[in-house]
Design an enzyme around this catalytic site. Structure first.
Site, PDB file in Angstrom:
ATOM      1  N   HIS A  39       0.828  -1.211   0.000  1.00  0.00           N
ATOM      2  CA  HIS A  39       0.000   0.000   0.000  1.00  0.00           C
ATOM      3  C   HIS A  39       0.862   1.260   0.000  1.00  0.00           C
ATOM      4  O   HIS A  39       2.042   1.223   0.342  1.00  0.00           O
ATOM      5  CB  HIS A  39      -0.978   0.029   1.174  1.00  0.00           C
ATOM      6  CG  HIS A  39      -0.384   0.036   2.549  1.00  0.00           C
ATOM      7  ND1 HIS A  39      -0.113  -1.123   3.251  1.00  0.00           N
ATOM      8  CD2 HIS A  39       0.010   1.056   3.354  1.00  0.00           C
ATOM      9  CE1 HIS A  39       0.386  -0.805   4.440  1.00  0.00           C
ATOM     10  NE2 HIS A  39       0.483   0.503   4.510  1.00  0.00           N
TER      11      HIS A  39
ATOM     12  N   HIS B 112       3.863   7.090   3.817  1.00  0.00           N
ATOM     13  CA  HIS B 112       4.813   5.971   3.695  1.00  0.00           C
ATOM     14  C   HIS B 112       4.395   5.034   2.569  1.00  0.00           C
ATOM     15  O   HIS B 112       3.280   5.124   2.053  1.00  0.00           O
ATOM     16  CB  HIS B 112       4.954   5.194   5.010  1.00  0.00           C
ATOM     17  CG  HIS B 112       3.740   4.499   5.505  1.00  0.00           C
ATOM     18  ND1 HIS B 112       2.830   5.081   6.365  1.00  0.00           N
ATOM     19  CD2 HIS B 112       3.262   3.250   5.240  1.00  0.00           C
ATOM     20  CE1 HIS B 112       1.857   4.206   6.626  1.00  0.00           C
ATOM     21  NE2 HIS B 112       2.082   3.099   5.954  1.00  0.00           N
TER      22      HIS B 112
ATOM     23  N   GLU C  30       7.570   1.003   5.156  1.00  0.00           N
ATOM     24  CA  GLU C  30       6.960  -0.022   6.014  1.00  0.00           C
ATOM     25  C   GLU C  30       7.155  -1.370   5.349  1.00  0.00           C
ATOM     26  O   GLU C  30       7.052  -1.484   4.116  1.00  0.00           O
ATOM     27  CB  GLU C  30       5.462   0.254   6.198  1.00  0.00           C
ATOM     28  CG  GLU C  30       4.736  -0.775   7.054  1.00  0.00           C
ATOM     29  CD  GLU C  30       3.250  -0.505   7.191  1.00  0.00           C
ATOM     30  OE1 GLU C  30       2.717   0.391   6.512  1.00  0.00           O
ATOM     31  OE2 GLU C  30       2.598  -1.200   7.990  1.00  0.00           O
TER      32      GLU C  30
HETATM   33  C1  LIG Z   1      -2.168   0.335  11.505  1.00  0.00           C
HETATM   34  C2  LIG Z   1      -0.820   0.099  10.992  1.00  0.00           C
HETATM   35  C3  LIG Z   1      -0.695   0.691   9.612  1.00  0.00           C
HETATM   36  C4  LIG Z   1      -0.380  -0.450   8.628  1.00  0.00           C
HETATM   37  O1  LIG Z   1      -0.062  -0.166   7.457  1.00  0.00           O
HETATM   38  O2  LIG Z   1      -0.540  -1.627   9.034  1.00  0.00           O
HETATM   39  C5  LIG Z   1       0.324   1.795   9.525  1.00  0.00           C
HETATM   40  O3  LIG Z   1       0.895   2.077   8.499  1.00  0.00           O
HETATM   41  S1  LIG Z   1       0.603   2.667  10.985  1.00  0.00           S
HETATM   42  C6  LIG Z   1       1.332   4.217  10.367  1.00  0.00           C
HETATM   43  C7  LIG Z   1       1.681   5.133  11.501  1.00  0.00           C
HETATM   44  N1  LIG Z   1       2.847   4.647  12.209  1.00  0.00           N
HETATM   45  C8  LIG Z   1       4.078   5.036  11.868  1.00  0.00           C
HETATM   46  O4  LIG Z   1       4.289   5.837  10.975  1.00  0.00           O
HETATM   47  C9  LIG Z   1       5.208   4.415  12.664  1.00  0.00           C
HETATM   48  C10 LIG Z   1       6.574   4.819  12.129  1.00  0.00           C
HETATM   49  N2  LIG Z   1       6.722   6.258  12.147  1.00  0.00           N
HETATM   50  C11 LIG Z   1       7.426   6.901  13.136  1.00  0.00           C
HETATM   51  O5  LIG Z   1       7.958   6.295  14.041  1.00  0.00           O
HETATM   52  C12 LIG Z   1       7.509   8.406  13.019  1.00  0.00           C
HETATM   53  O6  LIG Z   1       6.505   8.858  12.131  1.00  0.00           O
HETATM   54  C13 LIG Z   1       8.889   8.895  12.475  1.00  0.00           C
HETATM   55  C14 LIG Z   1       9.971   8.536  13.482  1.00  0.00           C
HETATM   56  C15 LIG Z   1       9.188   8.301  11.124  1.00  0.00           C
HETATM   57  C16 LIG Z   1       8.820  10.390  12.324  1.00  0.00           C
HETATM   58  O7  LIG Z   1       8.274  10.915  13.495  1.00  0.00           O
HETATM   59  P1  LIG Z   1       8.345  12.488  13.733  1.00  0.00           P
HETATM   60  O8  LIG Z   1       7.818  13.216  12.543  1.00  0.00           O
HETATM   61  O9  LIG Z   1       7.694  12.789  15.047  1.00  0.00           O
HETATM   62  O10 LIG Z   1       9.902  12.637  13.891  1.00  0.00           O
HETATM   63  P2  LIG Z   1      10.833  13.792  13.482  1.00  0.00           P
HETATM   64  O11 LIG Z   1      10.107  15.077  13.393  1.00  0.00           O
HETATM   65  O12 LIG Z   1      12.014  13.714  14.411  1.00  0.00           O
HETATM   66  O13 LIG Z   1      11.289  13.375  12.013  1.00  0.00           O
HETATM   67  C17 LIG Z   1      12.618  12.941  11.777  1.00  0.00           C
HETATM   68  C18 LIG Z   1      12.934  13.310  10.341  1.00  0.00           C
HETATM   69  O14 LIG Z   1      12.189  12.449   9.478  1.00  0.00           O
HETATM   70  C19 LIG Z   1      11.358  13.231   8.639  1.00  0.00           C
HETATM   71  N3  LIG Z   1      10.102  12.508   8.495  1.00  0.00           N
HETATM   72  C20 LIG Z   1       9.198  12.247   9.455  1.00  0.00           C
HETATM   73  N4  LIG Z   1       8.161  11.541   8.964  1.00  0.00           N
HETATM   74  C21 LIG Z   1       8.429  11.367   7.661  1.00  0.00           C
HETATM   75  C22 LIG Z   1       7.749  10.727   6.581  1.00  0.00           C
HETATM   76  N5  LIG Z   1       6.557  10.133   6.784  1.00  0.00           N
HETATM   77  N6  LIG Z   1       8.304  10.720   5.356  1.00  0.00           N
HETATM   78  C23 LIG Z   1       9.498  11.330   5.156  1.00  0.00           C
HETATM   79  N7  LIG Z   1      10.223  11.960   6.113  1.00  0.00           N
HETATM   80  C24 LIG Z   1       9.667  11.967   7.351  1.00  0.00           C
HETATM   81  C25 LIG Z   1      11.165  14.558   9.336  1.00  0.00           C
HETATM   82  O15 LIG Z   1      10.866  15.554   8.394  1.00  0.00           O
HETATM   83  C26 LIG Z   1      12.518  14.730   9.967  1.00  0.00           C
HETATM   84  O16 LIG Z   1      13.414  15.172   8.977  1.00  0.00           O
HETATM   85  P3  LIG Z   1      14.386  16.448   9.264  1.00  0.00           P
HETATM   86  O17 LIG Z   1      15.084  16.713   7.974  1.00  0.00           O
HETATM   87  O18 LIG Z   1      15.281  15.965  10.394  1.00  0.00           O
HETATM   88  O19 LIG Z   1      13.452  17.553   9.710  1.00  0.00           O
HETATM   89 CO   LIG Z   2       0.882   1.369   6.483  1.00  0.00          CO
END
Ligand SMILES: CC[C@H](C(=O)O)C(=O)SCCNC(=O)CCNC(=O)[C@H](O)C(C)(C)COP(=O)(O)OP(=O)(O)OC[C@H]1O[C@@H](n2cnc3c(N)ncnc32)[C@H](O)[C@@H]1OP(=O)(O)O
Ligand SMILES: [Co+2]
Length: 134
Positions: free
Chosen positions: A7, A79, A130
């Site tokens: 997805h 993602h 993912e």
């Molecule tokens: C029900 C489950 C379902 C499934 O498919 O089965 C799901 O998909 S659940 C989806 C929701 N869960 C998750 O996304 C879990 C993994 N994600 C995380 O742990 C966080 O989202 C994380 C760590 C990737 C980012 O969290 P956060 O934005 O709070 O952290 P930062 O601000 O420190 O970001 C660090 C750095 O990464 C860049 N960033 C964040 N998110 C994304 C993204 N989605 N795509 C690309 N880049 C991303 C952010 O801009 C920061 O970059 P920087 O240059 O340092 O500013």
């Molecule tokens: Co997902």
């Protein structure tokens, strides 16, 4: 290692509006909303002939997509999810190659009842990846 594209996820502030847009404007088959408490999101899936779109809305104050939506107030692609045959073997190989596995490193059960893991976006061309066990 990676197989089918399972997805593409889009984070949104208003899940029902996004679902209605795809159902009524794009004529797509759209699921009901399902709260995924362990993941801090509510999901809706759009079923396409060759893959799925996963809409994500924040669920709870600790939702992992809150900051993403602060950075992207209109929503956006959050993602991509690839299928793998053996998620633990994939994890171990990725870690051995220096990739960062998010969270505890142990898979959680995802929206399809299968184990899932996430890889840090900074390690994969600025894209949150993912992995879902096929
Ligand atoms: C029900 C489950 C379902 C499934 O498919 O089965 C799901 O998909 S659940 C989806 C929701 N869960 C998750 O996304 C879990 C993994 N994600 C995380 O742990 C966080 O989202 C994380 C760590 C990737 C980012 O969290 P956060 O934005 O709070 O952290 P930062 O601000 O420190 O970001 C660090 C750095 O990464 C860049 N960033 C964040 N998110 C994304 C993204 N989605 N795509 C690309 N880049 C991303 C952010 O801009 C920061 O970059 P920087 O240059 O340092 O500013
Ligand atoms: Co997902």
């Amino acid at each position: 290692m990676i197989g089918r594209l399972n997805h593409v996820a889009i984070a949104v502030r208003d899940l029902s509006a996004a679902a209605a847009l795809y159902r009524d404007t794009l004529g797509a088959e759209v699921s009901e909303a399902v709260p995924q408490v362990e993941h801090g999101v509510t999901t809706v899936f759009v079923h396409l002939p060759n893959t799925k779109i996963e809409f994500l809305e924040p669920l709870g104050a600790d939702s992992p997509i809150l900051k993403f939506l602060e950075r992207n107030p209109d929503g956006g692609i959050h993602h991509i999810c690839y299928e793998v045959d053996d998620i633990l073997a994939a994890r171990d190989q990725l870690k051995a190659n220096g990739a960062r596995v998010l969270g505890t490193g142990e898979p959680k059960i995802g929206a399809h009842g299968k184990p899932v893991l996430f890889l840090h976006p900074k390690d994969f061309n600025g894209t949150l990846v993912e992995l879902e066990q096929a």
